[in-house]
Motif scaffolding. Structure first.
Motif, PDB file in Angstrom:
ATOM      1  N   LYS A   1     -18.453  30.555  58.040  1.00  0.00           N
ATOM      2  CA  LYS A   1     -18.904  30.979  59.379  1.00  0.00           C
ATOM      3  C   LYS A   1     -20.345  30.556  59.632  1.00  0.00           C
ATOM      4  N   GLY A   2     -21.030  30.108  58.585  1.00  0.00           N
ATOM      5  CA  GLY A   2     -22.405  29.637  58.750  1.00  0.00           C
ATOM      6  C   GLY A   2     -23.454  30.737  58.657  1.00  0.00           C
ATOM      7  N   PHE A   3     -23.093  31.885  58.065  1.00  0.00           N
ATOM      8  CA  PHE A   3     -24.063  32.968  57.948  1.00  0.00           C
ATOM      9  C   PHE A   3     -24.951  32.782  56.707  1.00  0.00           C
ATOM     10  N   VAL A   4     -24.356  32.241  55.654  1.00  0.00           N
ATOM     11  CA  VAL A   4     -25.111  32.041  54.406  1.00  0.00           C
ATOM     12  C   VAL A   4     -24.846  30.636  53.870  1.00  0.00           C
ATOM     13  N   LYS A   5     -25.712  30.206  52.972  1.00  0.00           N
ATOM     14  CA  LYS A   5     -25.530  28.913  52.317  1.00  0.00           C
ATOM     15  C   LYS A   5     -25.852  29.104  50.840  1.00  0.00           C
ATOM     16  N   ASP A   6     -25.413  28.117  50.031  1.00  0.00           N
ATOM     17  CA  ASP A   6     -25.702  28.187  48.591  1.00  0.00           C
ATOM     18  C   ASP A   6     -27.199  28.069  48.361  1.00  0.00           C
ATOM     19  N   TYR A   7     -27.663  28.738  47.334  1.00  0.00           N
ATOM     20  CA  TYR A   7     -29.085  28.637  46.989  1.00  0.00           C
ATOM     21  C   TYR A   7     -29.284  27.344  46.213  1.00  0.00           C
ATOM     22  N   VAL A   8     -29.934  26.370  46.900  1.00  0.00           N
ATOM     23  CA  VAL A   8     -30.267  25.108  46.237  1.00  0.00           C
ATOM     24  C   VAL A   8     -31.771  24.942  46.356  1.00  0.00           C
ATOM     25  N   TYR A   9     -32.401  24.664  45.260  1.00  0.00           N
ATOM     26  CA  TYR A   9     -33.864  24.607  45.285  1.00  0.00           C
ATOM     27  C   TYR A   9     -34.339  23.325  45.953  1.00  0.00           C
ATOM     28  N   HIS A  10     -35.048  23.478  47.087  1.00  0.00           N
ATOM     29  CA  HIS A  10     -35.573  22.299  47.789  1.00  0.00           C
ATOM     30  C   HIS A  10     -37.092  22.285  47.794  1.00  0.00           C
ATOM     31  N   GLY A  11     -37.674  23.204  47.039  1.00  0.00           N
ATOM     32  CA  GLY A  11     -39.120  23.369  47.156  1.00  0.00           C
ATOM     33  C   GLY A  11     -39.911  22.291  46.427  1.00  0.00           C
ATOM     34  N   ASP A  12     -41.164  22.477  46.433  1.00  0.00           N
ATOM     35  CA  ASP A  12     -42.082  21.544  45.773  1.00  0.00           C
ATOM     36  C   ASP A  12     -42.288  22.053  44.347  1.00  0.00           C
ATOM     37  N   THR A  13     -41.664  21.394  43.383  1.00  0.00           N
ATOM     38  CA  THR A  13     -41.720  21.850  41.988  1.00  0.00           C
ATOM     39  C   THR A  13     -43.157  21.988  41.504  1.00  0.00           C
TER      40      THR A  13
END
Lengths: 186, 449
Positions: free
Chosen positions: B268-280
């Protein structure tokens, strides 16, 4: 030394009492404001309902040329609701409007072209939705009145409520005509 | 600090200052290395993969813009309150046990201490000395108990931090109260949006209540009765109805049901998988800087403990000195010794307690990551979460739905379901929970009672 301790003790007790008084007073004011807010919500829904009526009358007029008395009843009930001076009058007028609208919707059964009209169907749904919202708003209003009443009648709040002049608000109750069994005539 | 300055006077202020400055230099060197390393890695990434670097920068810019337009808001859950109360109770128990131990040791020392000269057992100097001794001995003998309390508190603190993070969302609409129904949102969706979790009892109860509202289930006394009505039910409701009719709820089914609800919320587009996209590199830098206060504190305590241990021979003297007769001539020295002993015990305990607490907190947080899949709310999920927070506030402040019984579903419809999901009503959770057992289920269509 002993006198100092006694003095400090008295100051602490007085500070505690003042704090308790402030908290209780603010609690009363908050509860009363919620009652007023919730009443305003009922008003919002009533106004919304009243705004839908002119569109409904326009949709119906073209189809039911010989049922002017029904249309007039709806218009009159709407005017009464818009011009109501207090909440009780507004709810009485709303009850009359509901009864008048019921006749129009029953009438649409005899006019298939009216019944199939998309504008009419949309208005009918919107009015039904608004009526449900009014019912829920009334229930929530009664709950806020109950919460406020509990605060000012239970001990020790009743002592402070009498002191500060807080009075209970009336519950919203259906009048005799709303409570009477609905007569269905075919 | 008293014990440190006292020892500083003994050893010399110069040596103390040298050690302190050395510690600061080491920390500074560590920071510089991390900063230089971060910039170096950034340059390498930019040179070797410019497109990915550009995409990363743009995503970071969009995220920063989103964060600028929205602000953090949190839905407080009962689980968080329960855990905080547990921590407070644990600390209270620890303090009470410590106070009882201090009192116990005080009375023992008071009864057995040799007091001579013009001093008596009730003299303020003697009372102060005996209290200090009692505190030092309590610290020593309750060491293992205190560490146990610290481990437990640390784990709970870690859990609270995780819960707080999960129930925090970004609000952009400024909703205070939300008074309408949430269309297309199931009780499980609401629970997921509330704190990225599904609670077995509460959310299954809310779904059963919804089935009751749709006239698929009814309650006859302490039994559930199924009607033959065929209505459009969503997947969660259909699955629940099926298991209630055919076998009763079991742990394996609950696990699958929860997993399916998360998949649904994703679709439904309420949540998404936690994938790390940050600046390591930035995160590594922040993590290292974050450890600095704890390292600095530990360094201070270690220095204090080192100074104390350097005078370890004095420690033995202090212990034996408590057997001396307390008199006007030696009470001051004995008191200094007791303060020194307390300082030493405190420093030693802190050296153990601080890393144990930090590690336990990390364990408390890691436990959730290891046991459950991690999800994040999407912007659409954040908008709904804001409405849910407004709805919770509205139900809490403008109704007495917390006291409503399940039969009131005919009056309140979805509002009562929301009250159960949003933890405003626990009575219905307990009532319906009793009806999960097979013998409480009645199937009208098959006539089985």
């Amino acid at each position: 030394m002993e006198t100092t301790f006694i003095f400090i003790g008295i100051v602490i007790v007085i500070a505690f009492l003042i704090g308790f008084l402030i908290k209780t007073y603010n609690g009363f004011v908050r509860a009363r404001n919620r009652v007023k807010t919730q009443w305003a919500q009922i008003d919002v829904q009533l106004k919304r309902r009243a705004d839908l009526i002119p569109n409904l009358i326009e949709s119906v007029k073209g189809y039911v040329k010989h049922e002017n008395d029904v249309i007039d009843r709806v218009a009159a009930a709407r005017s009464k609701m818009v011009g109501a001076g207090n909440p009780k009058e507004a709810m009485q007028a709303n009850a009359e409007l509901t009864s008048a609208l019921g006749r129009i919707f029953a009438l649409s059964e005899a006019y298939p072209t009216l019944k199939a009209n998309t504008n009419f169907m949309q208005l009918q749904n919107s009015l039904g939705e608004t009526e449900s919202k009014i019912a829920y708003a009334r229930q929530f209003y009664n709950d806020t009145v109950l919460i406020y009443k509990d605060k000012i009648t239970l001990f020790p709040g009743n002592i402070f409520a009498a002191m500060f002049g807080f009075k209970a608000e009336a519950f919203f109750e259906a009048d005799a005509s709303e409570r009477a069994a609905v007569q269905v005539k075919f | 600090m008293m014990i440190l300055t006292a020892q500083a006077e003994t050893l010399g202020l110069r040596e103390f200052g040298i050690l302190f400055a050395l510690g600061l230099v080491l920390i500074g060197y560590f920071l510089i290395c991390v900063l230089m390393g971060r910039n170096k890695f950034k340059k390498i990434e930019k040179r070797e993969n410019p497109e990915a670097y550009k995409a990363k920068k743009e995503a970071a810019k969009a995220q920063a813009e989103y964060l600028r337009k929205t602000k953090k808001q949190r839905i407080k859950t009962k689980e968080e309150i329960r855990i905080k109360q547990k921590i407070i109770k644990t600390i209270m128990v620890a303090l009470i046990v410590f106070a009882v131990a201090v009192c116990g040791f005080y009375f023992i020392f008071s009864a057995t201490a040799n007091v001579g000269g013009t001093m008596s057992r009730t003299s303020p100097e003697v009372v102060r000395l005996l209290l200090l001794e009692a505190i030092a001995f309590s610290q020593c003998f309750l060491g293992i108990f205190i560490i146990g309390i610290v481990i437990y508190s640390g784990i709970q603190k870690g859990r609270v931090k995780t819960l707080r993070e999960k129930s925090t969302f970004r609000s952009s609409q400024g909703i205070v109260y939300y008074r309408d129904f949430l269309k297309g949102v199931t009780p499980a969706d609401m629970s997921i949006l509330m704190n990225l979790k599904i609670d077995d009892r509460k959310d299954i109860t809310a779904t059963i209540l919804r089935l009751c509202d749709k006239k698929v289930i009814d309650f006859a006394g302490n039994r559930m009765v199924f009607s033959n009505q065929e209505l459009s039910l969503d997947k969660g409701e259909s699955e629940l109805l099926h298991i209630l009719k055919n076998g009763g709820i079991n742990p394996t089914w609950v696990k699958n049901w929860k997993s399916n609800r998360f998949l649904e919320a994703k679709e439904k587009g309420f949540v998404k998988d936690y994938v790390y996209h940050g600046d390591t590199h930035a995160d590594l830098f922040s993590g290292c800087v974050g450890c600095l206060p704890a390292l600095f504190l530990m360094m201070l305590f270690m220095m204090g403990a080192v100074f104390c241990v350097n005078n370890l021979s004095s420690l033995g003297e202090i212990f034996f000195s408590f057997e001396e007769i307390i008199s006007q001539t030696n009470v001051k020295d004995l008191t200094s010794g007791a303060i020194y002993l307390n300082g030493m015990m405190f420093c030693t305990n802190m050296i153990v307690i601080i890393p144990v607490f930090l590690f336990s907190k990390f364990l408390g947080r890691a436990n959730d990551s290891l046991r459950n899949e991690q999800f994040l709310r999407t912007p659409q999920g954040d908008e709904l979460a804001e409405k849910i927070a407004g709805l919770k506030r509205f139900i809490n402040e403008f109704s007495v739905l917390s006291e409503a019984e399940k039969e009131k579903i005919v009056l309140w419809n979805d509002f009562l379901v929301y009250a159960v999901v949003l933890e405003e009503n626990t009575r219905i959770v307990n009532d319906i929970g009793k009806l999960y057992k097979k013998e409480h289920i009645v199937n009208c269509s098959r006539g089985i009672y």
